[in-house]
Design a protein around this motif. Structure first.
Motif, PDB file in Angstrom:
ATOM      1  N   SER A 254       0.832  -1.205   0.000  1.00  0.00           N
ATOM      2  CA  SER A 254       0.000   0.000   0.000  1.00  0.00           C
ATOM      3  C   SER A 254       0.866   1.254   0.000  1.00  0.00           C
ATOM      4  CB  SER A 254      -0.944  -0.004   1.213  1.00  0.00           C
ATOM      5  OG  SER A 254      -1.887  -1.059   1.115  1.00  0.00           O
ATOM      6  N   VAL A 255       2.004   1.207   0.712  1.00  0.00           N
ATOM      7  CA  VAL A 255       2.955   2.331   0.656  1.00  0.00           C
ATOM      8  C   VAL A 255       3.455   2.515  -0.770  1.00  0.00           C
ATOM      9  CG1 VAL A 255       5.223   3.156   1.397  1.00  0.00           C
ATOM     10  CG2 VAL A 255       3.680   2.133   3.073  1.00  0.00           C
ATOM     11  N   LEU A 256       3.833   1.412  -1.398  1.00  0.00           N
ATOM     12  CA  LEU A 256       4.326   1.467  -2.780  1.00  0.00           C
ATOM     13  C   LEU A 256       3.263   2.031  -3.715  1.00  0.00           C
ATOM     14  CD1 LEU A 256       6.488   0.797  -4.859  1.00  0.00           C
ATOM     15  CD2 LEU A 256       5.625  -1.538  -4.937  1.00  0.00           C
ATOM     16  N   PHE A 257       2.022   1.612  -3.505  1.00  0.00           N
ATOM     17  CA  PHE A 257       0.922   2.110  -4.322  1.00  0.00           C
ATOM     18  C   PHE A 257       0.756   3.623  -4.137  1.00  0.00           C
ATOM     19  CE2 PHE A 257      -3.575   3.340  -4.603  1.00  0.00           C
ATOM     20  CZ  PHE A 257      -3.847   3.013  -5.918  1.00  0.00           C
ATOM     21  N   GLY A 258       0.797   4.101  -2.884  1.00  0.00           N
ATOM     22  CA  GLY A 258       0.640   5.533  -2.623  1.00  0.00           C
ATOM     23  C   GLY A 258       1.755   6.363  -3.233  1.00  0.00           C
ATOM     24  N   TYR A 259       2.967   5.850  -3.159  1.00  0.00           N
ATOM     25  CA  TYR A 259       4.131   6.533  -3.734  1.00  0.00           C
ATOM     26  C   TYR A 259       3.979   6.639  -5.254  1.00  0.00           C
ATOM     27  CZ  TYR A 259       9.190   7.351  -4.526  1.00  0.00           C
ATOM     28  OH  TYR A 259      10.414   7.856  -4.900  1.00  0.00           O
ATOM     29  N   PHE A 260       3.637   5.511  -5.861  1.00  0.00           N
ATOM     30  CA  PHE A 260       3.400   5.465  -7.309  1.00  0.00           C
ATOM     31  C   PHE A 260       2.279   6.424  -7.706  1.00  0.00           C
ATOM     32  CE2 PHE A 260       0.523   3.706 -10.499  1.00  0.00           C
ATOM     33  CZ  PHE A 260       1.343   3.528 -11.600  1.00  0.00           C
ATOM     34  N   LEU A 261       1.192   6.377  -6.965  1.00  0.00           N
ATOM     35  CA  LEU A 261       0.024   7.188  -7.304  1.00  0.00           C
ATOM     36  C   LEU A 261       0.343   8.678  -7.246  1.00  0.00           C
ATOM     37  CD1 LEU A 261      -3.012   7.054  -7.993  1.00  0.00           C
ATOM     38  CD2 LEU A 261      -3.475   7.201  -5.531  1.00  0.00           C
ATOM     39  N   ARG A 262       1.074   9.093  -6.210  1.00  0.00           N
ATOM     40  CA  ARG A 262       1.430  10.508  -6.083  1.00  0.00           C
ATOM     41  C   ARG A 262       2.300  10.956  -7.251  1.00  0.00           C
ATOM     42  NH1 ARG A 262      -1.140  13.463  -2.895  1.00  0.00           N
ATOM     43  NH2 ARG A 262       0.022  14.387  -1.197  1.00  0.00           N
ATOM     44  N   ARG A 263       3.237  10.098  -7.633  1.00  0.00           N
ATOM     45  CA  ARG A 263       4.147  10.462  -8.721  1.00  0.00           C
ATOM     46  C   ARG A 263       3.388  10.653 -10.041  1.00  0.00           C
ATOM     47  NH1 ARG A 263       9.080   6.515  -9.881  1.00  0.00           N
ATOM     48  NH2 ARG A 263      10.212   7.953  -8.539  1.00  0.00           N
ATOM     49  N   VAL A 264       2.556   9.672 -10.392  1.00  0.00           N
ATOM     50  CA  VAL A 264       1.883   9.753 -11.690  1.00  0.00           C
ATOM     51  C   VAL A 264       0.758  10.790 -11.668  1.00  0.00           C
ATOM     52  CG1 VAL A 264       2.460   7.390 -12.325  1.00  0.00           C
ATOM     53  CG2 VAL A 264       0.324   7.838 -11.140  1.00  0.00           C
ATOM     54  N   ASP A 265       0.132  11.002 -10.509  1.00  0.00           N
ATOM     55  CA  ASP A 265      -0.943  11.986 -10.446  1.00  0.00           C
ATOM     56  C   ASP A 265      -0.407  13.397 -10.634  1.00  0.00           C
ATOM     57  OD1 ASP A 265      -3.654  12.824 -10.090  1.00  0.00           O
ATOM     58  OD2 ASP A 265      -3.132  13.476  -8.058  1.00  0.00           O
ATOM     59  N   LYS A 266       0.770  13.676 -10.110  1.00  0.00           N
ATOM     60  CA  LYS A 266       1.366  15.004 -10.305  1.00  0.00           C
ATOM     61  C   LYS A 266       1.588  15.278 -11.791  1.00  0.00           C
ATOM     62  CE  LYS A 266       3.742  15.736  -5.887  1.00  0.00           C
ATOM     63  NZ  LYS A 266       5.062  15.929  -5.224  1.00  0.00           N
ATOM     64  N   ARG A 267       2.091  14.270 -12.485  1.00  0.00           N
ATOM     65  CA  ARG A 267       2.328  14.442 -13.924  1.00  0.00           C
ATOM     66  C   ARG A 267       1.000  14.540 -14.679  1.00  0.00           C
ATOM     67  NH1 ARG A 267       5.428  10.434 -14.520  1.00  0.00           N
ATOM     68  NH2 ARG A 267       7.332  11.596 -14.113  1.00  0.00           N
ATOM     69  N   PHE A 268       0.036  13.749 -14.242  1.00  0.00           N
ATOM     70  CA  PHE A 268      -1.278  13.755 -14.880  1.00  0.00           C
ATOM     71  C   PHE A 268      -1.940  15.122 -14.733  1.00  0.00           C
ATOM     72  CE2 PHE A 268      -5.939  12.865 -14.422  1.00  0.00           C
ATOM     73  CZ  PHE A 268      -6.187  12.489 -15.735  1.00  0.00           C
ATOM     74  N   GLN A 269      -1.888  15.697 -13.532  1.00  0.00           N
ATOM     75  CA  GLN A 269      -2.497  17.007 -13.303  1.00  0.00           C
ATOM     76  C   GLN A 269      -1.789  18.096 -14.108  1.00  0.00           C
ATOM     77  OE1 GLN A 269      -5.299  17.243 -11.728  1.00  0.00           O
ATOM     78  NE2 GLN A 269      -5.297  15.134 -10.974  1.00  0.00           N
TER      79      GLN A 269
END
Length: 418
Positions: A254-269
């Motif tokens: 879940s930590v790995l998922f959150g880290y991944f999600l934050r990274r790609v969401d910043k680029r997506f936004q």
């Protein structure tokens, strides 16, 4: 009565078998699916998971000799500690002491420590450059070995500063990190407003994926049409017996998922913002609807998906510190699961493995905890938030010009299999 999980629950723990586990609620007949039969969406199902798993399994090793620290810095009472992990570096212990004695100085101290570590790193790089081309000698080898030890100590210090930054942010949000769970037995995490672990942290796009991850990790999929309710009282009353190894794997993933999600969401936004200023329909699907974050991620090829999920070396250390502090020595837990499963049997089914795990839990052969589903939800949401905030903490480190260790998939972690 106490409900039981009927088998291993995480894909990484037993990668060859992704079968569902069943949970029977007190006072309710029948069973409910507790964990998804398919890997969680995103990097959890990629080889990138191995990087954090190895780090977890080997984090008890200390890199080099730790410098001595003042008694004042190490005298923080255990009962006060607002986080589960121990700090071993002078930088980490100094910040812990300030958090207790003079919180107003923490931010400045954090910036000062990062600047100092960055300067040391730059000086070490200059020294290494000046030594290139020199004839190999005992003195040169000794100097290089010393430089390697100091580099690992700097990385450890930065990892601890990142860890403390995440813990302070969770506290500020009103959701302080949970206390260690490694003693097992009955677990109660206490009440917390889950809004502080969801809408206060993520964009609306990312929040949808957090809900999906929570759904797959905790909530039932026995009823396909059931909506995801983060504060669902009906499921919060249920209790599960969960092996500590399974809990550690679930938290880490879940930590790995959150880290991944934050990274790609910043680029997506950022891409959404840029496209809105230039080509309005660039971010639309063929039917005219806007592309979702999940659709954006689904457009990644396997190589990019894996790369986006890699944690820096310092982020791995911080995650290792948290998971080890919560659940205990992962290598020991892993060995206990392997012993219960016995020698590999290619004919064994998932049901066979599930029965072995269930029996071992009932007989107390595997360390476990009994936890309400409402607390399990909080635990998963905290882990995802920890990963997202850990990614945020790297921005402060990079702002101080400290070069983080490049992330990579590390080999050597062998989860128990059948």
């Amino acid at each position: 009565s106490i409900t039981e999980l009927s088998g291993p629950t995480m894909a990484l723990a037993l990668p060859a078998h992704h079968a569902c586990t069943r949970l029977t609620a007190p006072g309710h007949a029948g069973s409910h699916t507790f964990v998804s039969s398919k890997p969680t969406f995103g990097p959890v199902s990629t080889a990138a998971a191995g990087s954090i798993a190895l780090s977890l399994a080997g984090s008890s090793r200390r890199y080099g000799q730790q410098r001595k620290v003042s008694r004042r810095a190490s005298a923080v009472p255990e009962r006060w500690k607002p986080f589960p992990a121990e700090m071993s570096s002078p930088s980490g212990q100094k910040l812990v002491w300030l958090m207790k004695e003079n919180p107003g100085l923490v931010e400045d101290a954090l910036e000062t420590e990062l600047d100092r570590l960055s300067q040391e790193q730059q000086q070490a790089a200059e020294l290494e450059e000046s030594q290139k081309g020199q004839t190999t000698s005992d003195a040169l080898v000794l100097s290089q070995r010393k430089a390697e030890i100091l580099a690992k100590e700097r990385s450890q210090a930065v990892a601890e500063l990142m860890y403390l930054t995440v813990c302070m942010r969770l506290q500020a949000l009103g959701a302080p990190p949970v206390k260690p769970l490694k003693e097992g037995g009955w677990v109660s995490l206490g009440a917390v407003n889950l809004k502080s672990l969801t809408t206060d942290i993520y964009s609306l796009d990312a929040l949808d994926m957090v809900k999906e991850h929570l759904f797959q990790a905790v909530l039932t999929q026995g009823q396909p049409g059931m909506p995801v309710e983060i504060d669902s009282a009906a499921y919060g009353a249920q209790v599960a017996q969960v092996g500590l190894f399974v809990g550690a794997q679930m938290y880490a993933m879940s930590v790995l998922f959150g880290y991944f999600l934050r990274r790609v969401d910043k680029r997506f936004q950022l891409e959404k913002m840029m496209s809105s200023m230039s080509i309005p329909d660039l971010d639309e699907e063929p039917d005219g609807s806007s592309k979702t974050l999940k659709q954006y991620i689904e457009g990644f090829d396997p190589e990019r998906l894996q790369q986006e999920g890699l944690l820096t070396g310092e982020a791995q250390m911080a995650t290792s510190a948290q998971v080890q502090a919560l659940f205990g020595d992962l290598k020991l837990l892993q060995g206990q699961v392997a012993e219960v499963l016995g020698p590999p049997d290619p004919l064994a089914t998932q049901e066979d493995l599930g029965r072995k795990i269930e029996e071992a839990l009932k007989m107390g052969k595997l360390p476990s905890m009994k936890i309400a589903i409402s607390d399990m939800r909080r635990l998963v949401l905290e882990a995802v938030a920890f990963g997202a905030l850990l990614k945020d903490s790297e921005s402060g480190v990079e702002a101080a010009s400290f070069q983080l260790t490049e992330g990579k998939v590390m080999e050597g972690f062998a989860p128990p299999e059948q």
